[in-house]
Design an enzyme around this catalytic site. Structure first.
Site, PDB file in Angstrom:
ATOM      1  N   SER A  49      92.728  26.524  10.049  1.00 28.64           N
ATOM      2  CA  SER A  49      92.807  25.321  10.887  1.00 28.64           C
ATOM      3  C   SER A  49      91.684  25.140  11.892  1.00 28.64           C
ATOM      4  CB  SER A  49      94.148  25.322  11.626  1.00 28.64           C
ATOM      5  OG  SER A  49      94.320  26.543  12.321  1.00 28.64           O
ATOM      6  N   GLY A  51      87.586  26.933  13.384  1.00 34.44           N
ATOM      7  CA  GLY A  51      86.500  27.904  13.231  1.00 34.44           C
ATOM      8  C   GLY A  51      86.013  28.074  11.805  1.00 34.44           C
ATOM      9  N   PHE A  52      85.762  29.330  11.437  1.00 36.57           N
ATOM     10  CA  PHE A  52      85.198  29.633  10.122  1.00 36.57           C
ATOM     11  C   PHE A  52      86.173  29.333   8.978  1.00 36.57           C
ATOM     12  CE2 PHE A  52      82.391  32.428  12.708  1.00 36.57           C
ATOM     13  CZ  PHE A  52      81.171  31.932  12.267  1.00 36.57           C
ATOM     14  N   PHE A  73      98.574  29.011  12.264  1.00 47.51           N
ATOM     15  CA  PHE A  73      99.635  29.097  13.264  1.00 47.51           C
ATOM     16  C   PHE A  73      99.276  28.158  14.403  1.00 47.51           C
ATOM     17  CE2 PHE A  73     102.584  32.591  15.197  1.00 47.51           C
ATOM     18  CZ  PHE A  73     103.633  31.700  15.164  1.00 47.51           C
ATOM     19  N   GLU A  74      99.809  26.950  14.364  1.00 47.04           N
ATOM     20  CA  GLU A  74      99.429  25.932  15.350  1.00 47.04           C
ATOM     21  C   GLU A  74     100.666  25.268  15.930  1.00 47.04           C
ATOM     22  OE1 GLU A  74      96.402  25.612  16.305  1.00 47.04           O
ATOM     23  OE2 GLU A  74      95.323  26.672  14.714  1.00 47.04           O
ATOM     24  N   LEU A 138      91.688  35.102   9.869  1.00 47.40           N
ATOM     25  CA  LEU A 138      92.586  35.120  11.031  1.00 47.40           C
ATOM     26  C   LEU A 138      91.861  35.672  12.255  1.00 47.40           C
ATOM     27  CD1 LEU A 138      95.981  36.565   9.720  1.00 47.40           C
ATOM     28  CD2 LEU A 138      95.313  34.175   9.985  1.00 47.40           C
ATOM     29  N   TYR A 234      81.528  44.969  21.967  1.00 48.08           N
ATOM     30  CA  TYR A 234      81.928  44.416  20.676  1.00 48.08           C
ATOM     31  C   TYR A 234      81.935  45.479  19.574  1.00 48.08           C
ATOM     32  CZ  TYR A 234      83.266  41.162  17.179  1.00 48.08           C
ATOM     33  OH  TYR A 234      84.005  40.555  16.188  1.00 48.08           O
ATOM     34  N   LYS A 243      86.857  45.900  13.067  1.00 47.37           N
ATOM     35  CA  LYS A 243      85.931  45.372  12.054  1.00 47.37           C
ATOM     36  C   LYS A 243      85.492  46.481  11.092  1.00 47.37           C
ATOM     37  CE  LYS A 243      85.911  41.003  13.226  1.00 47.37           C
ATOM     38  NZ  LYS A 243      86.777  40.104  12.432  1.00 47.37           N
ATOM     39  N   LEU A 272      79.389  32.480  17.364  1.00 50.09           N
ATOM     40  CA  LEU A 272      79.586  31.057  17.601  1.00 50.09           C
ATOM     41  C   LEU A 272      80.690  30.838  18.615  1.00 50.09           C
ATOM     42  CD1 LEU A 272      79.370  29.553  14.038  1.00 50.09           C
ATOM     43  CD2 LEU A 272      77.956  28.971  15.986  1.00 50.09           C
TER      44      LEU A 272
END
Ligand code: NAD
Ligand code: NA
EC number: 1.3.1.9
Length: 396
Positions: A49, A51-52, A73-74, A138, A234, A243, A272
């Site tokens: 929904s 972003g990427f 999930f909105e 996600l 990060y 990650k 971004l």
């Protein structure tokens, strides 16, 4: 009502339906302008929904005429309260896809849960039979584990020692020093549980077990590396551990897909402005300097440009997918160029509240942030009364 941005901390409490629609339309136009991509025809996007993930759904639908199922999930709109932007984005996406004669259905709920997985599997079974691409995009601060019921919360902390560096409050432009205390073992485990690869593997196992993956199916999840400037918070911090886990999971998923000739990839994307990244300390200052340099060099991209390039120049060239020595697809190649990073590192030393408006692209950051919520788009009448309750066509 007249909808204006209402900020609280790193989030905006309101979002504009017409602006979100314009955002989606702009992305669709971009994809159409770049011509067809010989991509997948039946696509599941988890985190579809914003972003990427949204960019991946748009690229599939309008670049390859793909049927898409989007999971997200909105918050739907309530009396006197706007929906979350991903709701409006998805409503606009479905409406445009349906107008173009494309299949598009959406599922709104917790993708980490067994119920939402079940609903999605049933929908694929009923409508598409199988899928040939699964995008896993996600970004969540919390995951209720489906087998234990335990709620895990991810944290953004360094590991081993306190990290002190500059950061910017992008609303005020104030550059200050921030110190973040190191994570403990539990923080690390929780962050890996939320943002690592376990849930991705669960999705792929479930799809495979029910024969819902086509021969040669591909799945892609998104990662980030970034420069040494942000490394402590990060890539070498808690989120970096997650990650690492996500990237390792790509190999185990590929193993499990051997029987159908399938493959799992991680694509390393560019930094971004998204809802997820604006909450990470230090990153907004880095992004505002990076944007300045990349725009000057004519190599700036947003989510849609990144994903268009991922599909066109990496995934669907008809040749082997190019990867780095760790098997990752790199579309952060322009961000990570030596000349770009050298310039950013130099500006970093100079960055203060006084210098940032000049040496950084704070205005671009703010504009992108407001864009996430449907504000500041050309062609939208923000003075107009917008009382409509916007529904997503496939969600009853
Ligand atoms: P985003 O916040 O824009 O999108 C997150 C998506 O996940 C939304 O569709 C949201 O509805 C969905 N979502 C969140 N929790 C959910 C849940 N429990 N159930 C179902 N859906 C849920 O984030 P983004 O920046 O596009 O991030 C997507 C991925 O890209 C992440 O893995 C992120 O780490 C990665 N990435 C981001 C950047 C960056 O700079 N933003 C860079 C590289 C990689
Ligand atoms: Na996303």
């Amino acid at each position: 009502m007249i909808i204006e941005p209402r900020m609280r901390g790193f989030i905006c409490l309101t979002s504009h339906p017409k602006g979100c629609e314009q955002n989606v339309k702009n992305q669709i136009e971009y994809i159409k302008s770049k011509g067809p991509i010989a991509g997948a025809k039946k696509v599941l996007v988890i985190g579809a929904s914003t972003g990427f993930g949204l960019a991946s759904r748009i690229t599939s639908a309008f670049g390859s005429d793909a049927a898409t199922i989007g999971v997200f999930f909105e918050k739907p709109p309530l009396e006197g309260k706007t929906a979350s932007p991903g709701w409006y984005n998805s409503a606009a996406f479905e409406s445009e896809a349906h107008k173009a004669g494309l299949y598009a259905k959406s599922i709104n709920g917790d993708a980490f849960s067994n119920e939402i997985k079940r609903q999605t599997l049933d929908l694929i079974k009923a409508d598409l039979g199988q899928v040939d691409l699964v995008i896993y995009s996600l970004a969540s601060p919390v995951r209720v584990h489906p087998t234990t019921g335990v709620t895990h919360r991810s944290v953004l902390k360094p590991i081993g020692q306190t990290f002190t560096n500059k950061t910017v409050d992008f609303h005020t432009g104030n550059v200050t020093e921030v110190s973040i205390a190191p994570a403990n073992e539990e923080d690390i485990e929780n962050t890996v549980t939320v943002m690592g690869g376990e849930d991705w593997a669960m999705w792929m196992d479930a799809l495979k077990d029910e024969n819902l993956l086509a021969e040669g199916a591909t799945t892609v999840a998104y990662s980030y590396i970034g420069p040494s400037l942000t490394e402590a918070v990060y890539r070498k911090g808690t989120i970096g551990r997650a990650k690492d886990h996500l990237e390792a999971t790509a190999f185990s998923i590929t193993d499990s897909l051997k029987t159908i000739g399938g493959k799992a990839y991680v694509s390393v994307n560019k930094a971004l402005v998204t809802q997820a990244s604006s909450a990470i300390p230090v990153i907004p200052l880095y992004i505002s300097l990076l944007y300045k340099i990349m725009k000057e060099e004519g190599i700036h991209e947003g989510c849609i440009e990144q994903i268009q390039r991922l599909f066109q120049d990496r995934l669907y060239t008809g040749e082997a997918v190019p990867t780095d020595d760790k098997g990752r697809i790199r579309i952060d190649d322009w961000e990570m160029r030596d000349d770009v990073q050298e310039k950013v590192a130099k500006l970093w030393l100079e960055a203060t509240t006084e210098t940032l408006p000049e040496i950084g692209d704070l205005a671009g950051y703010k504009n992108d942030f407001l864009n996430l919520f449907g504000f500041e788009f050309a062609g939208v009448d923000y003075k107009a009364d917008t009382n409509e309750v916007i529904n997503i066509e496939s969600i009853k």
